[in-house]
Motif scaffolding. Structure first.
Motif, PDB file in Angstrom:
ATOM      1  N   ILE A 102       0.861  -1.378  -0.038  1.00  0.00           N
ATOM      2  CA  ILE A 102       0.320   0.183  -0.231  1.00  0.00           C
ATOM      3  C   ILE A 102       0.981   1.442   0.093  1.00  0.00           C
ATOM      4  N   ASN A 103       0.615   2.055  -1.053  1.00  0.00           N
ATOM      5  CA  ASN A 103       1.385   3.751  -1.090  1.00  0.00           C
ATOM      6  C   ASN A 103       0.221   4.760  -0.154  1.00  0.00           C
ATOM      7  N   VAL A 104       1.446   5.493   0.659  1.00  0.00           N
ATOM      8  CA  VAL A 104       1.146   6.402   0.723  1.00  0.00           C
ATOM      9  C   VAL A 104       1.914   7.865   0.245  1.00  0.00           C
ATOM     10  N   LEU A 105       0.564   8.251  -0.459  1.00  0.00           N
ATOM     11  CA  LEU A 105       0.783   9.201  -1.546  1.00  0.00           C
ATOM     12  C   LEU A 105       0.460  10.407  -0.706  1.00  0.00           C
ATOM     13  N   SER A 106       0.883  11.792  -1.237  1.00  0.00           N
ATOM     14  CA  SER A 106       0.611  13.388  -1.003  1.00  0.00           C
ATOM     15  C   SER A 106      -0.251  13.307  -2.695  1.00  0.00           C
ATOM     16  N   TYR A 107      -1.457  14.107  -2.383  1.00  0.00           N
ATOM     17  CA  TYR A 107      -1.578  14.474  -4.003  1.00  0.00           C
ATOM     18  C   TYR A 107      -0.904  15.615  -4.815  1.00  0.00           C
ATOM     19  N   GLU A 108       0.326  15.817  -3.987  1.00  0.00           N
ATOM     20  CA  GLU A 108       1.311  16.914  -4.560  1.00  0.00           C
ATOM     21  C   GLU A 108       2.466  15.853  -5.573  1.00  0.00           C
ATOM     22  N   GLU A 109       2.027  14.877  -4.697  1.00  0.00           N
ATOM     23  CA  GLU A 109       2.612  13.829  -5.666  1.00  0.00           C
ATOM     24  C   GLU A 109       2.004  12.947  -6.710  1.00  0.00           C
ATOM     25  N   VAL A 110       1.180  12.556  -6.569  1.00  0.00           N
ATOM     26  CA  VAL A 110       0.411  11.854  -7.786  1.00  0.00           C
ATOM     27  C   VAL A 110       0.579  12.795  -8.853  1.00  0.00           C
ATOM     28  N   TYR A 111      -0.342  14.443  -8.779  1.00  0.00           N
ATOM     29  CA  TYR A 111       0.259  15.448  -9.202  1.00  0.00           C
ATOM     30  C   TYR A 111       1.344  15.682 -10.213  1.00  0.00           C
ATOM     31  N   ALA A 112       2.245  15.413  -9.573  1.00  0.00           N
ATOM     32  CA  ALA A 112       3.656  15.230 -10.199  1.00  0.00           C
ATOM     33  C   ALA A 112       4.108  14.475 -10.727  1.00  0.00           C
ATOM     34  N   TYR A 113       3.248  12.741 -11.352  1.00  0.00           N
ATOM     35  CA  TYR A 113       3.831  12.030 -11.441  1.00  0.00           C
ATOM     36  C   TYR A 113       3.355  12.033 -12.739  1.00  0.00           C
ATOM     37  N   SER A 114       1.485  12.371 -12.427  1.00  0.00           N
ATOM     38  CA  SER A 114       0.573  12.309 -12.957  1.00  0.00           C
ATOM     39  C   SER A 114       0.831  13.390 -14.740  1.00  0.00           C
ATOM     40  N   VAL A 115       1.442  14.801 -13.860  1.00  0.00           N
ATOM     41  CA  VAL A 115       2.651  15.510 -15.483  1.00  0.00           C
ATOM     42  C   VAL A 115       3.743  14.815 -16.217  1.00  0.00           C
ATOM     43  N   LYS A 116       4.423  14.417 -15.282  1.00  0.00           N
ATOM     44  CA  LYS A 116       5.669  13.618 -16.095  1.00  0.00           C
ATOM     45  C   LYS A 116       4.562  12.731 -16.941  1.00  0.00           C
ATOM     46  N   LYS A 117       3.404  11.591 -16.814  1.00  0.00           N
ATOM     47  CA  LYS A 117       3.673  10.527 -17.156  1.00  0.00           C
ATOM     48  C   LYS A 117       2.707  11.248 -18.324  1.00  0.00           C
ATOM     49  N   HIS A 118       1.595  12.189 -18.236  1.00  0.00           N
ATOM     50  CA  HIS A 118       0.608  12.231 -19.355  1.00  0.00           C
ATOM     51  C   HIS A 118       1.061  13.582 -20.096  1.00  0.00           C
ATOM     52  N   THR A 119       1.979  14.296 -19.669  1.00  0.00           N
ATOM     53  CA  THR A 119       1.425  15.774 -19.739  1.00  0.00           C
ATOM     54  C   THR A 119       0.851  16.415 -19.093  1.00  0.00           C
ATOM     55  N   GLN A 120       1.199  17.686 -19.374  1.00  0.00           N
ATOM     56  CA  GLN A 120       0.381  18.848 -18.410  1.00  0.00           C
ATOM     57  C   GLN A 120      -0.864  19.097 -19.059  1.00  0.00           C
ATOM     58  N   THR A 121      -1.042  18.966 -20.229  1.00  0.00           N
ATOM     59  CA  THR A 121      -2.291  19.072 -21.329  1.00  0.00           C
ATOM     60  C   THR A 121      -3.083  17.965 -21.055  1.00  0.00           C
ATOM     61  N   VAL A 122      -2.582  17.163 -20.870  1.00  0.00           N
ATOM     62  CA  VAL A 122      -3.253  16.126 -20.439  1.00  0.00           C
ATOM     63  C   VAL A 122      -3.961  15.982 -19.186  1.00  0.00           C
ATOM     64  N   VAL A 123      -3.051  16.538 -18.321  1.00  0.00           N
ATOM     65  CA  VAL A 123      -3.643  16.481 -16.893  1.00  0.00           C
ATOM     66  C   VAL A 123      -4.897  17.968 -16.252  1.00  0.00           C
ATOM     67  N   ASN A 124      -4.149  18.931 -16.875  1.00  0.00           N
ATOM     68  CA  ASN A 124      -5.152  19.959 -17.055  1.00  0.00           C
ATOM     69  C   ASN A 124      -6.736  19.251 -17.972  1.00  0.00           C
TER      70      ASN A 124
END
Length: 538
Positions: free
Chosen positions: A343-365
């Motif tokens: 089980i991972n314990v993650l901050s929203y900040e970490e999930v957001y950064a991971y998402s941007v790196k994986k999917h690009t800022q445009t997709v996350v937005n």
């Protein structure tokens, strides 16, 4: 004059209560329009109508700003109140009378069994008036209207700015807009804010407490939240997945009443944290296990920053998930099943950064904007849904507990050490002793209060809040710069009452109609006397 005698104030409080104004209702939208018409009756505003303003908040809601300006004064006292109330469902068959204090009080006399024993005693004493909002906090607004009229008629050499806001009971949207309005008016009129004065009622410290209090600060409130993202499976193969309910139960068990969040200041303590809401995110019943859920937790604070709270929250979550993991692995071992992972314990900040790196800022937005455009969701649900949608696109991070903040956030405020507050406190205690009022000082108002937005904060720690609040600068923000611009000592001095937010909500008439008008007048005159020659006699 209109609101100076006890009889006039009694009529006024009944009138204000009769204007139904539940948070997010049509009545809340209409209330400031009715209030404006009342204030227009004052001769001062007949002469200076430009000092009456309705300021747009949101959703057709407005705040009322009424400014009495003395030509020779810069010192200003800001009178802060809210006019929204909580709902009235608990009144049952008496709900139609909930906003008619005289009729409701009489109905209770006919059916006293609807009230608890203490409320029945107060009912038949004749000393109390019952009704929704009569205590919290329309009497405070009535007292401020009394002060405004008295000051304008007698031409007190000080400025008074009455601010009456909507939405204190949910998000304080009204006060967060009011802060910016006050800052703009301060700059435009070259004001010096001496005091922010609220008149929320005196709250008991326990059910048997009959003392009255004034407050020289207010407690803060912040809402840590968690999205639990497990692994779906069929109920016939439970160990091939992990339910979000399983994760949720462990964190909530650790969060409820956790003394790691307990704070002490000036001999006063914060209430312990509790869960405010827990739900899974399954839309329909099926034999698929619930693998997404969330929980919201209420945490009070006095001096800690958002960053300190988030650090403690993460430590508690990591301990909870470690226990959860141990239990899960023990069951898997007994059943001879290979665990699905850690089980991972993650901050929203970490999930957001991971998402941007994986999917690009445009997709996350785009993902976030789709959530933000859903008007059916409030800020709390939007916060959870944004985290949920990001995890749906990053399921390799599961099972996980994603930690975040959900609105609202009420920063703590304290006026300890302020010379004016020390002088006012001494004056209040002396006056209370002379009048045989059981009045004591508390450093922190023990309910949520709009004074939270009236001071510059003593510590920062804002990055943790901004980075871990998914709706930050989208649908929710706090005007930190404006708060700094209007920062001044705060006090809460209000009438005595009992049982706010309950069917037995009631107001002590002598306190409200006789004692408080004199006490608040004395407070304003004391502030005035510090900068000019002014008679302190009421």
């Amino acid at each position: 004059m209109n609101w100076q005698t006890s009889e006039q104030l009694h009529k006024l409080i009944c009138q204000l209560v009769s204007w139904e104004s539940e948070t997010c209702s049509v009545g809340e939208q209409q209330f400031p329009l009715k209030l404006e018409k009342e204030l227009q009756r004052l001769r001062y505003f007949e002469k200076y109508p430009e000092y009456l303003e309705l300021v747009q908040v949101d959703k057709e809601r407005r705040l009322m700003s009424a400014f009495y300006k003395h030509s020779d004064a810069a010192k200003t006292v800001v009178l802060i109140s809210h006019f929204d109330t909580v709902s009235t469902e608990e009144y049952g068959a008496l709900q139609p009378f909930a906003t008619n204090p005289v009729q409701l009080t009489e109905k209770f006399r006919q059916q006293p069994h609807l009230l608890n024993e203490s409320a029945q005693k107060d009912l038949f004493s004749g000393d109390y008036l019952f009704g929704r909002g009569v205590m919290d906090m329309k009497m405070g607004l009535a007292l401020h209207m009394h002060l405004l009229e008295k000051a304008s008629e007698e031409e007190w050499p000080i400025n008074l700015l009455l601010i009456a806001v909507p939405d204190e009971e949910v998000n304080s949207a009204g006060m967060r807009v009011a802060v910016e309005h006050i800052a703009q008016l301060k700059e435009k009129e070259q004001l010096e804010i001496a005091l922010h004065l609220n008149s929320e009622p005196s709250f008991s410290q326990d059910p048997t407490d009959l003392n009255e209090y004034f407050y020289t600060g207010t407690i803060g409130k912040i809402m840590p939240a968690a999205l639990f993202y497990g692994k779906e499976t069929h109920v016939g193969e439970p160990l091939k997945g992990m339910t979000a309910s399983f994760l949720n139960s462990y964190l909530t068990a650790e969060m409820e009443w956790n003394e790691a969040f307990l704070e002490e200041a000036e001999g006063e303590y914060t209430p312990l944290p509790v869960a405010l809401e827990q739900k899974d995110l399954k839309l329909l019943y099926s034999t698929q296990t619930p693998y997404r859920a969330f929980a919201l937790y209420n945490v009070f604070l006095m001096r800690r920053s958002a960053e300190e709270i988030f650090t403690i929250f993460r430590q508690v979550a990591e301990q909870a998930m470690a226990k959860c993991q141990a239990r899960y692995e023990a069951v898997c071992a007994q059943q001879h099943v290979t665990p699905i992972g850690k089980i991972n314990v993650l901050s929203y900040e970490e999930v957001y950064a991971y998402s941007v790196k994986k999917h690009t800022q445009t997709v996350v937005n785009d993902i976030i904007e789709k959530v933000m455009n859903n008007d059916a969701l409030d800020d709390r649900k939007k916060s959870i849904t944004i985290a949920d949608q990001l995890m749906i696109h990053n399921q390799e991070l599961a099972p996980a507990a994603v930690l975040l903040f959900a609105p609202p956030f009420y920063p703590p405020a304290s006026s300890k050490g302020e010379a004016l507050i020390e002088e006012l406190s001494t004056l209040l205690l002396e006056q209370a002793q002379a009048l045989d009022i059981p009045l004591s000082q508390k450093h922190y108002f023990n309910g949520i209060c709009d004074l939270s937005y009236c001071q510059n904060l003593s510590n920062n720690g804002w990055h943790a809040y901004e980075a871990n609040t998914p709706v930050w600068q989208r649908s929710y923000t706090i005007p930190f710069e404006a708060m700094e611009a209007i920062s001044a000592p705060v006090m809460n001095i209000g009438p005595f009452g009992k049982d706010a937010h309950q069917i037995s909500e009631r107001l002590h008439l002598k306190s409200a109609l006789e004692e408080m008008p004199n006490i608040l007048t004395m407070v304003i005159k004391k502030v005035t006397a510090r900068v000019s020659s002014f008679d302190l006699n009421v």
